[in-house]
Motif scaffolding. Structure first.
Motif, PDB file in Angstrom:
ATOM      1  N   UNK A 168       6.860  -6.886  -1.583  1.00  0.00           N
ATOM      2  CA  UNK A 168       6.546  -6.915  -0.159  1.00  0.00           C
ATOM      3  C   UNK A 168       7.051  -5.625   0.466  1.00  0.00           C
ATOM      4  N   UNK A 169       6.300  -4.565   0.309  1.00  0.00           N
ATOM      5  CA  UNK A 169       6.746  -3.252   0.786  1.00  0.00           C
ATOM      6  C   UNK A 169       5.545  -2.373   1.081  1.00  0.00           C
ATOM      7  N   UNK A 170       5.771  -1.369   1.927  1.00  0.00           N
ATOM      8  CA  UNK A 170       4.782  -0.345   2.273  1.00  0.00           C
ATOM      9  C   UNK A 170       5.496   0.993   2.285  1.00  0.00           C
ATOM     10  N   UNK A 171       4.874   2.006   1.700  1.00  0.00           N
ATOM     11  CA  UNK A 171       5.442   3.350   1.680  1.00  0.00           C
ATOM     12  C   UNK A 171       4.567   4.283   2.504  1.00  0.00           C
ATOM     13  N   UNK A 172       5.200   5.004   3.422  1.00  0.00           N
ATOM     14  CA  UNK A 172       4.518   5.984   4.269  1.00  0.00           C
ATOM     15  C   UNK A 172       5.132   7.340   3.958  1.00  0.00           C
ATOM     16  N   UNK A 175       9.926  -1.209   4.559  1.00  0.00           N
ATOM     17  CA  UNK A 175       9.170  -0.022   4.945  1.00  0.00           C
ATOM     18  C   UNK A 175       9.881   1.206   4.406  1.00  0.00           C
ATOM     19  N   UNK A 176       9.214   1.883   3.488  1.00  0.00           N
ATOM     20  CA  UNK A 176       9.762   3.084   2.867  1.00  0.00           C
ATOM     21  C   UNK A 176       9.125   4.295   3.546  1.00  0.00           C
ATOM     22  N   UNK A 177       9.939   5.145   4.121  1.00  0.00           N
ATOM     23  CA  UNK A 177       9.469   6.381   4.723  1.00  0.00           C
ATOM     24  C   UNK A 177      10.021   7.577   3.968  1.00  0.00           C
ATOM     25  N   UNK A 178       9.140   8.425   3.477  1.00  0.00           N
ATOM     26  CA  UNK A 178       9.547   9.631   2.734  1.00  0.00           C
ATOM     27  C   UNK A 178       9.065  10.834   3.527  1.00  0.00           C
ATOM     28  N   UNK A 179      10.001  11.638   3.954  1.00  0.00           N
ATOM     29  CA  UNK A 179       9.727  12.756   4.862  1.00  0.00           C
ATOM     30  C   UNK A 179       9.547  14.050   4.087  1.00  0.00           C
ATOM     31  N   UNK A 180       8.376  14.695   4.271  1.00  0.00           N
ATOM     32  CA  UNK A 180       8.080  16.009   3.677  1.00  0.00           C
ATOM     33  C   UNK A 180       8.313  16.025   2.171  1.00  0.00           C
ATOM     34  N   UNK A 181       7.709  15.084   1.483  1.00  0.00           N
ATOM     35  CA  UNK A 181       7.803  15.053   0.028  1.00  0.00           C
ATOM     36  C   UNK A 181       7.086  16.270  -0.554  1.00  0.00           C
ATOM     37  N   UNK A 205       0.822  -1.208   0.000  1.00  0.00           N
ATOM     38  CA  UNK A 205       0.000   0.000   0.000  1.00  0.00           C
ATOM     39  C   UNK A 205       0.856   1.257   0.000  1.00  0.00           C
ATOM     40  N   UNK A 206       0.271   2.308  -0.521  1.00  0.00           N
ATOM     41  CA  UNK A 206       0.883   3.636  -0.548  1.00  0.00           C
ATOM     42  C   UNK A 206       0.071   4.530   0.376  1.00  0.00           C
ATOM     43  N   UNK A 207       0.695   4.987   1.461  1.00  0.00           N
ATOM     44  CA  UNK A 207       0.021   5.760   2.501  1.00  0.00           C
ATOM     45  C   UNK A 207       0.545   7.189   2.474  1.00  0.00           C
ATOM     46  N   UNK A 208      -0.380   8.143   2.452  1.00  0.00           N
ATOM     47  CA  UNK A 208      -0.024   9.566   2.474  1.00  0.00           C
ATOM     48  C   UNK A 208      -0.615  10.195   3.728  1.00  0.00           C
ATOM     49  N   UNK A 209       0.204  10.955   4.427  1.00  0.00           N
ATOM     50  CA  UNK A 209      -0.226  11.704   5.602  1.00  0.00           C
ATOM     51  C   UNK A 209       0.084  13.180   5.372  1.00  0.00           C
ATOM     52  N   UNK A 210      -0.952  14.000   5.279  1.00  0.00           N
ATOM     53  CA  UNK A 210      -0.754  15.435   5.132  1.00  0.00           C
ATOM     54  C   UNK A 210      -0.271  16.025   6.460  1.00  0.00           C
ATOM     55  N   UNK A 211       0.746  16.866   6.367  1.00  0.00           N
ATOM     56  CA  UNK A 211       1.348  17.441   7.572  1.00  0.00           C
ATOM     57  C   UNK A 211       0.365  18.330   8.318  1.00  0.00           C
ATOM     58  N   UNK A 212       0.571  18.425   9.623  1.00  0.00           N
ATOM     59  CA  UNK A 212      -0.153  19.407  10.413  1.00  0.00           C
ATOM     60  C   UNK A 212       0.495  20.761  10.232  1.00  0.00           C
ATOM     61  N   UNK A 213       0.020  21.747  10.978  1.00  0.00           N
ATOM     62  CA  UNK A 213       0.471  23.125  10.761  1.00  0.00           C
ATOM     63  C   UNK A 213       1.972  23.292  10.941  1.00  0.00           C
ATOM     64  N   UNK A 214       2.528  22.672  11.958  1.00  0.00           N
ATOM     65  CA  UNK A 214       3.952  22.821  12.265  1.00  0.00           C
ATOM     66  C   UNK A 214       4.756  21.559  11.931  1.00  0.00           C
ATOM     67  N   UNK A 224       5.937  12.552  14.134  1.00  0.00           N
ATOM     68  CA  UNK A 224       5.749  11.503  15.141  1.00  0.00           C
ATOM     69  C   UNK A 224       5.122  10.257  14.529  1.00  0.00           C
ATOM     70  N   UNK A 225       4.129  10.442  13.674  1.00  0.00           N
ATOM     71  CA  UNK A 225       3.497   9.302  13.016  1.00  0.00           C
ATOM     72  C   UNK A 225       4.516   8.535  12.183  1.00  0.00           C
ATOM     73  N   UNK A 226       5.364   9.262  11.453  1.00  0.00           N
ATOM     74  CA  UNK A 226       6.378   8.611  10.622  1.00  0.00           C
ATOM     75  C   UNK A 226       7.419   7.901  11.480  1.00  0.00           C
ATOM     76  N   UNK A 227       7.826   8.516  12.578  1.00  0.00           N
ATOM     77  CA  UNK A 227       8.817   7.879  13.457  1.00  0.00           C
ATOM     78  C   UNK A 227       8.271   6.593  14.065  1.00  0.00           C
ATOM     79  N   UNK A 228       7.012   6.586  14.438  1.00  0.00           N
ATOM     80  CA  UNK A 228       6.416   5.369  14.998  1.00  0.00           C
ATOM     81  C   UNK A 228       6.338   4.279  13.935  1.00  0.00           C
TER      82      UNK A 228
END
Length: 335
Positions: free
Chosen positions: A220-224, A187-193, A35-44, A50-54
């Motif tokens: 066999x992979x997941x991207x956050x 587990x692929x983590x992409x920070x502030x794409x 799966x490809x998971x996208x999390x829109x950043x909060x204001x700051x 924190x979600x990405x670090x967990x």
């Protein structure tokens, strides 16, 4: 033989924990493989980190391969700040549910009660807290890779090549999965794409996500991915990115003082898109408001409910009308 991850019956879709048991309970048990998971950043961009670090810490605990890409900060520094794994036995944080009838918040009597202990027991996700950091020995001994390397430019094309090389080198592609000696994922983590440090036009994001999703669905992979939505001016780019993704979440943190209604939460989380698993029917969005809070150094996702005094109630209106009529009446009250 103990099963490490649940498998759905209809689509044979394997699920992997996010690291937050309450989040897994909302999305159906965890992140689907590929799966490809996208999390829109909060204001700051504090809670999105924190979600990405967990997510990454959960991968290290589960002995998964890790690939972290970031142009905003040092990936090595980001990995050194991962939270420590805690005990799932203290999921209630001192609160115990009782079967006694509610005396004050009687309006919640008909609502379903959620036991955090039961969620943690039925979830395959670990529990992490930010009181301590994951030991550096554990992080260094894990199979991690940081992008970009020193001396290399940070581009979307080179990142795709790096991910593809990692999938082939560690036999994570479906055609090479029979050669794997250890059952794990990447587990692929992409920070502030899409931030200014990536130096890439926003119009290239949908094409990058489309090609990345093609790799993920055959491996066999997941991207956050955490993404600063507020930097993208064109709404059609956001719409295309959400259409390509499997799961889309959006954070809204509360940065200004409130009037007491939102004192127990740190912000709201909105599920713009959730993959429909274990069902052939179309997904119906939940109209409930979901919130997240940073309680006892842990991230928790829960339904947001107004305090009893803020809710409309027929009983209160009836009581108010009775009191008003009593004050207006000139007759003596009989007891």
């Amino acid at each position: 033989m103990k099963v490490e991850n649940p498998i759905t019956t209809l689509k044979s879709q394997e699920l992997f924990p996010s690291g937050i048991p309450s989040l897994d309970a909302v999305i159906g048990g965890g992140f689907p493989k590929g799966s490809l998971v996208i999390l829109y950043n909060d204001n700051l961009a504090v809670y999105s980190d924190m979600f990405l670090k967990i997510f990454l810490a959960q991968g290290i605990v589960k002995k998964d391969d890790i690939l972290l890409a970031s142009c905003d900060t040092s990936p090595q520094k980001f990995l050194s700040e991962l939270p420590q794994e805690g005990s799932t036995n203290n999921a209630n944080d001192g609160f115990k549910l009782s079967n006694e009838p509610l005396q004050i918040a009687w309006r919640y009597e008909t609502n379903m009660r959620v036991n955090a202990t039961e969620i943690s027991a039925s979830s395959f996700s670990s529990s992490f807290h930010f009181r301590d950091r994951l030991p550096s020995v554990v992080v260094q001994s894990a199979h991690t890779e940081c992008y970009p390397c020193q001396g290399f430019s940070c581009t979307l094309e080179s990142l795709l090549e790096r991910i593809h090389h990692r999938l082939n080198a560690h036999n994570h592609m479906n055609k090479l999965s029979s050669k794997k000696t250890v059952r794990n994922i990447l587990r692929v983590g992409i920070h502030n794409l899409g931030s200014l440090f990536w130096q890439e036009a926003h119009c290239k994001l949908p094409d990058f996500l489309y090609r990345l999703r093609a790799l993920l669905h055959n491996s066999d992979a997941i991207a956050f991915i955490t993404l600063p939505k507020y930097l993208i001016e064109e709404s059609k780019i956001i719409c295309r990115c959400e259409h390509i993704s499997d799961l889309v979440m959006e954070l809204k943190s509360l940065t200004v003082p409130t009037n007491g209604i939102y004192d127990d939460i740190n912000g709201f989380i909105r599920f713009n898109k959730i993959s429909a698993l274990n069902s052939l029917s179309t997904l119906v969005k939940d109209d409930q408001d979901w919130a997240f809070k940073f309680s006892h150094k842990k991230l928790v996702v829960e339904k947001f409910r107004l305090p009893p005094e803020m809710e409309s109630s027929d009983q209160r209106e009836q009581d108010h009308s009775t009191q008003t009529s009593c004050f207006k009446s000139n007759n003596k009250l009989e007891f």
